[in-house]
Design an enzyme around this catalytic site. Sequence first.
Site, mmCIF file in Angstrom:
data_model
loop_
_atom_site.group_PDB
_atom_site.id
_atom_site.type_symbol
_atom_site.label_atom_id
_atom_site.label_comp_id
_atom_site.label_asym_id
_atom_site.label_seq_id
_atom_site.Cartn_x
_atom_site.Cartn_y
_atom_site.Cartn_z
ATOM 1 C CE LYS A 1 -7.177 -16.531 20.631
ATOM 2 N NZ LYS A 1 -6.816 -17.341 19.460
ATOM 3 C CE LYS B 1 -12.787 -24.913 20.010
ATOM 4 N NZ LYS B 1 -11.850 -23.932 20.635
HETATM 5 P P1 NAD Z 1 3.761 -20.776 20.890
HETATM 6 O O1 NAD Z 1 3.676 -20.286 22.278
HETATM 7 O O2 NAD Z 1 3.768 -22.254 20.631
HETATM 8 O O3 NAD Z 1 5.062 -20.186 20.161
HETATM 9 C C1 NAD Z 1 5.358 -18.830 20.130
HETATM 10 C C2 NAD Z 1 6.749 -18.674 19.542
HETATM 11 O O4 NAD Z 1 7.048 -17.287 19.447
HETATM 12 C C3 NAD Z 1 7.834 -19.299 20.416
HETATM 13 O O5 NAD Z 1 8.822 -19.857 19.580
HETATM 14 C C4 NAD Z 1 8.377 -18.082 21.146
HETATM 15 O O6 NAD Z 1 9.715 -18.251 21.599
HETATM 16 C C5 NAD Z 1 8.293 -17.061 20.038
HETATM 17 N N1 NAD Z 1 8.425 -15.691 20.519
HETATM 18 C C6 NAD Z 1 7.884 -15.127 21.630
HETATM 19 N N2 NAD Z 1 8.298 -13.862 21.747
HETATM 20 C C7 NAD Z 1 9.124 -13.627 20.710
HETATM 21 C C8 NAD Z 1 9.869 -12.505 20.274
HETATM 22 N N3 NAD Z 1 9.854 -11.368 20.967
HETATM 23 N N4 NAD Z 1 10.607 -12.621 19.152
HETATM 24 C C9 NAD Z 1 10.628 -13.771 18.452
HETATM 25 N N5 NAD Z 1 9.939 -14.862 18.802
HETATM 26 C C10 NAD Z 1 9.204 -14.794 19.921
HETATM 27 O O7 NAD Z 1 2.560 -20.064 20.133
HETATM 28 P P2 NAD Z 1 1.888 -20.507 18.769
HETATM 29 O O8 NAD Z 1 0.740 -21.407 19.084
HETATM 30 O O9 NAD Z 1 2.929 -20.943 17.802
HETATM 31 O O10 NAD Z 1 1.250 -19.123 18.311
HETATM 32 C C11 NAD Z 1 1.987 -18.165 17.565
HETATM 33 C C12 NAD Z 1 1.000 -17.232 16.877
HETATM 34 O O11 NAD Z 1 0.173 -17.999 16.011
HETATM 35 C C13 NAD Z 1 0.037 -16.499 17.806
HETATM 36 O O12 NAD Z 1 -0.258 -15.246 17.226
HETATM 37 C C14 NAD Z 1 -1.197 -17.355 17.784
HETATM 38 O O13 NAD Z 1 -2.366 -16.618 18.123
HETATM 39 C C15 NAD Z 1 -1.189 -17.752 16.334
HETATM 40 N N6 NAD Z 1 -1.989 -18.959 16.030
HETATM 41 C C16 NAD Z 1 -1.747 -20.131 16.651
HETATM 42 C C17 NAD Z 1 -2.509 -21.244 16.309
HETATM 43 C C18 NAD Z 1 -2.243 -22.594 16.889
HETATM 44 O O14 NAD Z 1 -2.876 -23.557 16.463
HETATM 45 N N7 NAD Z 1 -1.315 -22.750 17.799
HETATM 46 C C19 NAD Z 1 -3.531 -21.133 15.358
HETATM 47 C C20 NAD Z 1 -3.749 -19.900 14.735
HETATM 48 C C21 NAD Z 1 -2.967 -18.817 15.085
#
Ligand code: NAD
Length: 378
Positions: free
Chosen positions: A74, A38
């Site tokens: 993943k 998962k």
């Molecule tokens: P998302 O797509 O919702 O948001 C990503 C954000 O990063 C956006 O605001 C985007 O504009 C920004 N971004 C992209 N490139 C950038 C750059 N060069 N400089 C600055 N900002 C930039 O993604 P998310 O779900 O928020 O995921 C973000 C991180 O958190 C990832 O590493 C993801 O694996 C991790 N994560 C997410 C979750 C979840 O529940 N969504 C859970 C655990 C970990």
Amino acid sequence: MFDLMDEWGPEKIVAVSDAKTGMKGVLVIDNTARGIGKGGTRMQPTVSVDEIARLARVMTWKWASVDLFYGGAKAGIQADPVSPYKEEILRAFVRRLRNEVPEEYVFGLDMGLTENDAAIINDELGTRGAAVGTPYELGGIPYDQLGITGYGVAEAVDQAVATTALAGRRVALQGFGAVGHAAAERLHALGYQVVSVSTAAGALHDPNGLDIPTLLGLRRELGDAFVSALPELKIESGTELFVDADIVVPAALQDVIDVSNAGNIKGRLLVEGANLPTTVEAQAVLRAAGVTVIPDFIANAGGVVSAAFAMDARHSAFRPETGQIFEAVSTKLRANTIQVLEETQRRGGTSHDAARSLAQERVKQAMQLRGKPLPVNA
Ligand code: NAD
């Protein structure tokens, strides 16, 4: 290239493609000793097998850290999430994984996928059980919309501040997506001052603290482009984590803090909202500089706690109260933050090493209980 083949996994790598849509993607099931695979599903043009394998491994440790019974996995689709053909590409990807889903892997949300995409996955495979993170209207728990992961990141920040008796409360934040915006919202509610934020469209900085409720409203209206509405606060992209602050929260991309820039971090506490935002070498630099680090698989584990609730909700007519999920996230992540800080102090080395060894112990026990492994090189 891929170099993660060791005693933990991966158990299975399925690379798929489809000539008609141009879809290319991969599923990595890392370790299922504690339960079926998962982990979220990522859509980005740059997705690689190596990246997905690294993220699958993070999931193995994340599930073990929160002591919930799923395994690390993943999936990644090499495509642009704003493509007009996103739905066709997504449908082609999940069709190719019919053999694995949902018995060995269940889809979830990660960068590039939304609640609506989770609904499309279930539609394509004709079951409510293929994906979690589906909309509320379909009986799901839309954990990205609810901002649960970001909420948990903020809870980990607050606990680390309390445990380490950190005096300052100024936060430098990268990313304002599902994780970043929700972390900012919760940090603001807890009385923290967020001094920098960024999206792919640019970065903002105000040493006196950004007006988070205003930024949240602008984001709802304009998406990532909201940073352009405040030109007077703009700073160079990529500098937002290195401004004067007490706490640093990378919540966007992987490998953004490496050995070349780790020494420029001004904060004394770094809490990893993103997965893999610091390289192993950077972690050693931060450790030597006395920066406390809360690893990704501890700080952003709110997502898996809610995914665990969502896994149950797939087969139930009842849905848990969202308050119950937030409470579980807060309790688990605060306890884990304390445990990792204590373990790091006890054994020395980086907090990643300490947290990983705790998780590995649980995975190792599960592997051993499932049968005795052959001696090495048998
Ligand atoms: P998302 O797509 O919702 O948001 C990503 C954000 O990063 C956006 O605001 C985007 O504009 C920004 N971004 C992209 N490139 C950038 C750059 N060069 N400089 C600055 N900002 C930039 O993604 P998310 O779900 O928020 O995921 C973000 C991180 O958190 C990832 O590493 C993801 O694996 C991790 N994560 C997410 C979750 C979840 O529940 N969504 C859970 C655990 C970990």
